[in-house]
Write an enzyme that holds these catalytic residues in place. Structure first.
Site, PDB file in Angstrom:
ATOM      1  CE  LYS A  74      15.580 -38.794 -16.739  1.00 19.90           C
ATOM      2  NZ  LYS A  74      14.348 -38.987 -16.065  1.00 19.90           N
ATOM      3  CB  THR A  76      20.975 -31.005 -16.121  1.00 18.44           C
ATOM      4  OG1 THR A  76      19.795 -30.920 -14.754  1.00 18.44           O
ATOM      5  CG2 THR A  76      21.853 -29.902 -16.303  1.00 18.44           C
ATOM      6  NE  ARG A  97       8.695 -35.981 -18.336  1.00 14.21           N
ATOM      7  CZ  ARG A  97       9.267 -36.728 -17.296  1.00 14.21           C
ATOM      8  NH1 ARG A  97       8.509 -36.873 -15.973  1.00 14.21           N
ATOM      9  NH2 ARG A  97      10.320 -36.684 -16.349  1.00 14.21           N
ATOM     10  CE  LYS A 108      12.235 -34.444 -10.230  1.00 17.10           C
ATOM     11  NZ  LYS A 108      12.485 -33.032 -10.417  1.00 17.10           N
ATOM     12  CB  ALA A 276       7.845 -42.056 -15.095  1.00 20.85           C
ATOM     13  CG  PHE A 304      10.882 -42.316 -12.612  1.00 23.06           C
ATOM     14  CD1 PHE A 304      11.488 -41.104 -11.700  1.00 23.06           C
ATOM     15  CD2 PHE A 304       9.362 -42.333 -12.333  1.00 23.06           C
ATOM     16  CE1 PHE A 304       9.541 -40.919 -10.669  1.00 23.06           C
ATOM     17  CE2 PHE A 304       8.619 -42.088 -11.647  1.00 23.06           C
ATOM     18  CZ  PHE A 304       8.959 -41.263 -10.732  1.00 23.06           C
ATOM     19  CG  PHE A 384      27.439 -33.956  -9.973  1.00 20.73           C
ATOM     20  CD1 PHE A 384      27.225 -34.346 -10.914  1.00 20.73           C
ATOM     21  CD2 PHE A 384      27.028 -32.782  -9.137  1.00 20.73           C
ATOM     22  CE1 PHE A 384      25.840 -34.255 -11.000  1.00 20.73           C
ATOM     23  CE2 PHE A 384      25.864 -33.316  -8.976  1.00 20.73           C
ATOM     24  CZ  PHE A 384      24.917 -34.309 -10.216  1.00 20.73           C
ATOM     25  CD1 TRP A 412      23.819 -28.326 -13.248  1.00 17.62           C
ATOM     26  CD2 TRP A 412      26.070 -27.666 -12.753  1.00 17.62           C
ATOM     27  NE1 TRP A 412      23.414 -27.637 -12.467  1.00 17.62           N
ATOM     28  CE2 TRP A 412      24.934 -27.203 -11.201  1.00 17.62           C
ATOM     29  CE3 TRP A 412      26.513 -27.409 -12.658  1.00 17.62           C
ATOM     30  CZ2 TRP A 412      25.703 -26.629 -10.485  1.00 17.62           C
ATOM     31  CZ3 TRP A 412      27.317 -27.035 -11.134  1.00 17.62           C
ATOM     32  CH2 TRP A 412      26.724 -26.430 -10.163  1.00 17.62           C
TER      33      TRP A 412
HETATM   34  P1  ADP Z   1      16.520 -34.820 -13.437  1.00 13.70           P
HETATM   35  O1  ADP Z   1      15.586 -34.705 -14.881  1.00 13.70           O
HETATM   36  O2  ADP Z   1      17.034 -36.262 -13.692  1.00 13.70           O
HETATM   37  O3  ADP Z   1      15.134 -35.369 -12.590  1.00 13.70           O
HETATM   38  P2  ADP Z   1      17.716 -32.447 -13.283  1.00 13.70           P
HETATM   39  O4  ADP Z   1      18.226 -32.415 -14.413  1.00 13.70           O
HETATM   40  O5  ADP Z   1      16.131 -31.991 -13.059  1.00 13.70           O
HETATM   41  O6  ADP Z   1      17.646 -34.340 -13.081  1.00 13.70           O
HETATM   42  O7  ADP Z   1      18.609 -32.202 -12.242  1.00 13.70           O
HETATM   43  C1  ADP Z   1      17.619 -32.007 -10.746  1.00 13.70           C
HETATM   44  C2  ADP Z   1      19.123 -31.250  -9.547  1.00 13.70           C
HETATM   45  O8  ADP Z   1      20.758 -31.684 -10.014  1.00 13.70           O
HETATM   46  C3  ADP Z   1      18.716 -29.333 -10.833  1.00 13.70           C
HETATM   47  O9  ADP Z   1      19.313 -28.989  -9.640  1.00 13.70           O
HETATM   48  C4  ADP Z   1      20.433 -29.122 -11.130  1.00 13.70           C
HETATM   49  O10 ADP Z   1      20.770 -28.399 -10.789  1.00 13.70           O
HETATM   50  C5  ADP Z   1      21.437 -30.456 -10.613  1.00 13.70           C
HETATM   51  N1  ADP Z   1      21.903 -30.895 -11.640  1.00 13.70           N
HETATM   52  C6  ADP Z   1      22.275 -31.665 -12.553  1.00 13.70           C
HETATM   53  N2  ADP Z   1      22.905 -31.854 -13.134  1.00 13.70           N
HETATM   54  C7  ADP Z   1      24.857 -31.559 -12.058  1.00 13.70           C
HETATM   55  C8  ADP Z   1      25.472 -31.251 -12.154  1.00 13.70           C
HETATM   56  N3  ADP Z   1      26.141 -31.827 -13.159  1.00 13.70           N
HETATM   57  N4  ADP Z   1      26.169 -30.463 -11.211  1.00 13.70           N
HETATM   58  C9  ADP Z   1      25.454 -30.452  -9.906  1.00 13.70           C
HETATM   59  N5  ADP Z   1      24.626 -30.022 -10.321  1.00 13.70           N
HETATM   60  C10 ADP Z   1      23.796 -30.613 -10.970  1.00 13.70           C
END
Ligand code: ADP
Length: 558
Positions: A74, A76, A97, A108, A276, A304, A384, A412
């Site tokens: 999210k 990202t 946040r 995490k 959350a 969340f 992904f 990403w």
């Molecule tokens: P959330 O906000 O849903 O907790 P984040 O955006 O913090 O998720 O991402 C969590 C992890 O997943 C990060 O380390 C990020 O690099 C990885 N990630 C997010 N999107 C992708 C993607 N499309 N492909 C590979 N890794 C990803």
């Protein structure tokens, strides 16, 4: 493949701009900033006042399906979408946040996005940043010390030491501190009593900091905090202790939003981060207001899934911001939907159209929930590398059948450029009329408000109140707290209160264990199941991979 921190450090060394330059892109001058080094700044109170009176841009809320171990991304997508909107000519500012250190050491990882969609300097933001967490910890624990001192010095307010609600906090996942006994050591060392620690972001002060309009409001809310009850069960507030001024003073700088930048130079306010579940899970309303005043578009995210953070954004944060979303983006991944469709984590890289279609029910429920607020919805498919064309096309079609645009989003991998199709869909959604309709009327009874959330948002059939919860309802009514908002504390993994039930179950019962009034935040925390306010560390904490070299360069932060 480079890790998040390696990508961030490369840009930090080659392209990170001084924060004054980033501020200038949104018409802020050096006088508007209080610099914390070269790349971070807080806004001055004068600047905050000035920006509040500017015309506001449009607001985009980013939320998601229920989190799964497959990952949704999210933050990202939020960051990448903002970069993409700027690329297509929409002046966009982010409000996010700020991370807690506890989960950083756990498993995490950071909360600064990932891949080519991150906010920087990522090490600073994930570690001590501008000291907001430390200020909150100190303010929270000062109040705890003042409560115990009041009892020690004669207990004029008749506080029952067994009914003190105010816990101590520390910003570390430290399970050994969940239940403790304090005041041992004889009469000069205080009154022995049971106590416990929460993680800093679970402090009511964090929720208050994120809901406060200014210092005046902050102090008024702090005064209203119920710290415990007397021997004859009357609430005792911070106002009764007469220390709201001291506690607000400790938060004087923490209340000012922090400005940083994305890898692509988009301005981002990263400020406040309440849980959350036992809180509302959104960055400070001041940060969102700043983004609204300085951008044509402001993008924010809620913690969340859409059932928790999304609902709370709509029903708790939005009224406080005084601006309801003009569009909602729901982030989903093909992996996570397949997981919802019954595929195990190990097999998520294999194409499985049947499982994707089966797991789609979870996304469908969240789409319907967000549409219920009468705000346009766009689905972001966070791409992904293992996603197949057939899977992407199927998901696009399933969304299309509901009248919703779903856009494959490659932020990403490719940063803002990979988010341009999503940005265009969001820009289009922002042209549509939004006719925000809240879920419940605050004046309705507490039971009815909880039922509205359970039946409409979760898809449940009824609510069962424990004997304790029924006693809490009486206490709430006796104290005139019926009109407060509802803040559900439920597992984030399921629409039910059982974390193992995935998809979109129907006709289940939600079990309310306890209802805790948070009179400073202005909501009632409705506890379902066992919600931990002091997490623990896993067997192999992320800390094992972290290091700092002789030059201060950090590695392994993920
Ligand atoms: P959330 O906000 O849903 O907790 P984040 O955006 O913090 O998720 O991402 C969590 C992890 O997943 C990060 O380390 C990020 O690099 C990885 N990630 C997010 N999107 C992708 C993607 N499309 N492909 C590979 N890794 C990803």
């Amino acid at each position: 493949m480079k890790t998040d921190i390696e990508i961030a450090q490369h840009v930090e060394h080659t392209a990170m701009k001084p924060i004054d330059e980033i501020a200038a892109t949104i018409d802020l001058t050096p006088d508007d900033l209080e610099n914390y080094g070269k790349y971070k700044a807080k806004l001055t109170f004068d600047a905050i006042q000035k920006i509040k009176s500017k015309p506001q841009g449009k607001l985009v809320l980013v939320t998601s399906i229920n989190p799964t171990p497959a990952g949704e991304g999210k933050s990202t997508v939020t960051i990448g979408l903002a970069d993409a909107l700027n690329r297509i000519g929409q002046k966009t500012v982010i409000a996010l946040r700020e991370p807690s250190l506890g989960p950083v050491m756990g498993m995490k990882g950071g909360a600064t996005g990932g891949g080519n969609a991150q906010v920087i300097p990522m090490e600073d933001i994930n570690l001590h940043f501008t000291g907001d967490m430390h200020a909150l910890t100190t303010a929270n624990d000062t109040l705890a010390a003042l409560i115990d001192n009041h009892i020690q010095q004669g207990n004029e307010l008749n506080i029952d030491p067994r009914r003190i609600q105010w816990k101590r906090v520390v910003d570390i996942n430290d399970r050994a501190l969940r239940q403790i006994v304090i005041g041992l050591g004889g009469p000069t060392s205080g009154m022995p009593r049971q106590d416990g620690f929460d993680i800093t972001v679970a402090s009511e002060l964090m929720a208050i900091l994120c809901l406060a309009e200014d210092i005046h409001d902050l102090k008024a809310r702090i005064a209203k905090i119920t710290v415990g009850y007397t021997y004859d069960r009357q609430p005792v507030t911070v106002g009764d202790l007469k220390v709201q001024g001291a506690i607000a003073m400790l938060l004087r700088d923490a209340i000012k939003p922090n400005l940083v930048q994305t890898l692509e130079g988009t301005p981002a306010f990263v400020h406040g981060g309440p849980f959350a579940n036992i809180a509302h899970g959104c960055n400070s309303i001041l940060a969102t207001k700043m983004a609204l005043g300085l951008g044509d578009v402001a993008i924010t995210e809620a913690g969340f899934g859409a059932d928790l953070g999304g609902e709370k954004f709509m029903d708790i944060a939005s009224p406080a911001i005084g601006h309801t979303p003009n569009a909602t983006v729901i982030v989903a991944t093909i992996r996570a939907l397949k997981y919802n469709g019954g595929v195990g984590v190990k097999d998520l890289t294999q194409e499985n159209l049947a499982a994707l279609e089966k797991g789609f029910v979870n996304l469908k429920k969240h789409i319907e929930n967000m549409q219920r607020y009468h705000v346009p919805v766009v689905v972001a498919i966070n791409a992904f590398s293992a996603d197949t064309t057939a899977e992407i096309e199927l998901l696009e079609k399933l969304c299309q059948d509901l009248g919703v645009t779903a856009v494959n989003t490659e932020v990403w991998a490719n940063g803002g450029q990979g988010g341009e199709p999503l940005a265009k869909a969001v820009a289009k959604a922002l042209q549509q009329p939004a006719d925000f309709t809240p879920l419940y009327d605050r004046k309705d009874s507490v039971e009815n408000k909880i039922n509205a959330i359970v039946k409409t948002i979760y898809g449940g059939r009824n609510v069962e109140f424990s004997a304790k919860a029924l006693r809490d309802l009486k206490l709430i009514s006796a104290n005139g707290w019926n009109n407060l908002a509802i803040c559900m504390a439920k597992t984030q993994y399921s629409l039910t209160d059982d974390q193992h039930i995935l998809g979109a179950p129907k006709d289940f019962t939600i079990h309310v264990r306890e209802i805790v009034p948070k009179t400073g935040s202005g909501f009632l925390v409705v506890l379902t199941g066992n919600v931990l306010t002091m997490p623990g560390l896993p067997k192999k904490p992320a800390a094992l991979n972290m290091d700092v070299d002789d030059n201060g360069v950090i590695s392994g932060l993920f």
